[in-house]
Design a protein around this motif. Structure first.
Motif, mmCIF file in Angstrom:
data_model
loop_
_atom_site.group_PDB
_atom_site.id
_atom_site.type_symbol
_atom_site.label_atom_id
_atom_site.label_comp_id
_atom_site.label_asym_id
_atom_site.label_seq_id
_atom_site.Cartn_x
_atom_site.Cartn_y
_atom_site.Cartn_z
ATOM 1 N N SER A 128 0.822 -1.207 0.000
ATOM 2 C CA SER A 128 0.000 0.000 0.000
ATOM 3 C C SER A 128 0.857 1.257 0.000
ATOM 4 O O SER A 128 0.522 2.248 -0.671
ATOM 5 N N THR A 129 1.966 1.217 0.728
ATOM 6 C CA THR A 129 2.843 2.388 0.780
ATOM 7 C C THR A 129 3.526 2.623 -0.554
ATOM 8 O O THR A 129 3.648 3.773 -1.023
ATOM 9 N N THR A 153 1.078 4.311 -2.799
ATOM 10 C CA THR A 153 0.846 5.707 -2.440
ATOM 11 C C THR A 153 2.045 6.580 -2.802
ATOM 12 O O THR A 153 1.873 7.720 -3.263
ATOM 13 N N GLU A 178 1.810 7.182 -6.510
ATOM 14 C CA GLU A 178 0.777 8.167 -6.830
ATOM 15 C C GLU A 178 1.210 9.576 -6.438
ATOM 16 O O GLU A 178 0.961 10.543 -7.168
#
Length: 294
Positions: free
Chosen positions: A181-182, A185, A188
């Motif tokens: 998930s990191t 992110t 992005e």
């Protein structure tokens, strides 16, 4: 007091530097790898290289397995003429691969039936952590088995006993969900900086030391900026781990929406042919999703 003899099965991207650190710490190390050339690279540093896992395991006090997945570990350890059967009663099996929780529990049971101790001890820290012997090592198993293997594990990183068999792998799943998930992110965020007109490398520098600073921001963010996706942790293995984590969550009756979205991104990345790239290459998939040049 003589050091324990270690059999190390699987000397790939992670396993080779881990085995090298055991050699540097003075441990006698016996190695096997499916691609023999990777094992032979350790010979010059004092490792004994063998033609089969069982041959490497014979006479070892501790057998470390660092292979790609659960079925491969099962085959090498517990199939007919497997490595575990070559160990003497009282020896210790340490599976440092990322495998399902249920697989680790089953392996612990099979090891006990053979009179062997067992630890599931997956790692985090990537190739750099393996080289620097700074890996986070999450260990599941009985306390006595942990004490038996503690010093060997400490030669490769920082072992922490987290609970009974299977909980080391559960801890690794927690780690892998947060890592995945990191990475998504970070990708992005850097893409937003770029498209918004900022210099993403300067944004990367500016945020160091702030609340988001982390090894992923520093190391994987730099990989994204440099477009260098030489694998430390290939995306296909990241996908394997997110899939395993989501399956475990489903067994526990949990819905993990962020993890599910990130898993879908990694699945698309692998399907696009980038599975052998480092998982930081996820930024390429996010660019594709936005019809931007990779």
């Amino acid at each position: 007091m003589s050091l324990q003899t270690v059999a190390f099965i699987g000397t790939g991207i992670m396993g080779q530097p881990m085995a090298r650190n055991l050699l540097h710490a003075g441990y006698p190390v016996r190695v096997w790898n499916r691609s023999a050339a990777k094992a032979q690279e350790l010979s010059a540093q004092g490792a004994e290289v063998f033609n089969t896992p069982a041959q490497a395991a014979e006479g070892a006090d501790v057998l470390i397995c660092m292979l790609s997945d659960g079925p491969t570990c099962d085959e090498v350890l517990f199939a007919e003429n497997g490595a575990a059967q070559a160990l003497a009663t009282g020896a210790l099996v340490v599976v440092m691969s990322s495998i399902p929780v249920d697989t680790a529990v089953a392996q612990a049971r099979l090891s006990a039936e053979l009179g062997l101790g067992y630890l599931d001890a997956p790692v985090s820290g990537g190739e750099r952590g393996a080289r620097e012997a700074s890996l986070a090592i999450m260990v599941g198993g009985e306390t006595a088995a942990f004490e038996q293997g503690r010093q060997v594990l400490a030669a490769m990183g920082r072992p922490v006993h987290v609970g009974p068999a299977g909980t080391g792998e559960l801890s690794k799943l927690v780690n892998q969900l947060i890592v995945a998930s990191t990475i998504a992110t970070v990708a992005e965020g850097l893409l937003l900086a770029e498209r918004g007109g900022a210099d993403p490398s300067k944004v990367h520098e500016a945020l160091m030391g702030g609340f988001i600073d982390s090894p992923i921001w520093r190391q994987h963010g730099q990989r994204m900026l440099s477009n260098d996706f030489t694998p430390g942790g290939p995306a296909k293995w990241q996908l394997k781990d997110t899939r395993t984590a989501l399956a475990q969550a489903q067994k526990l009756g949990l819905s993990l929406p962020v993890a599910s979205l990130v898993d879908g991104l990694f699945a698309a990345m692998v399907e696009a042919g980038d599975g052998e790239l480092d998982h930081a290459g996820l930024i390429r998939q996010i660019r594709r999703n936005n019809t931007l040049p990779e």
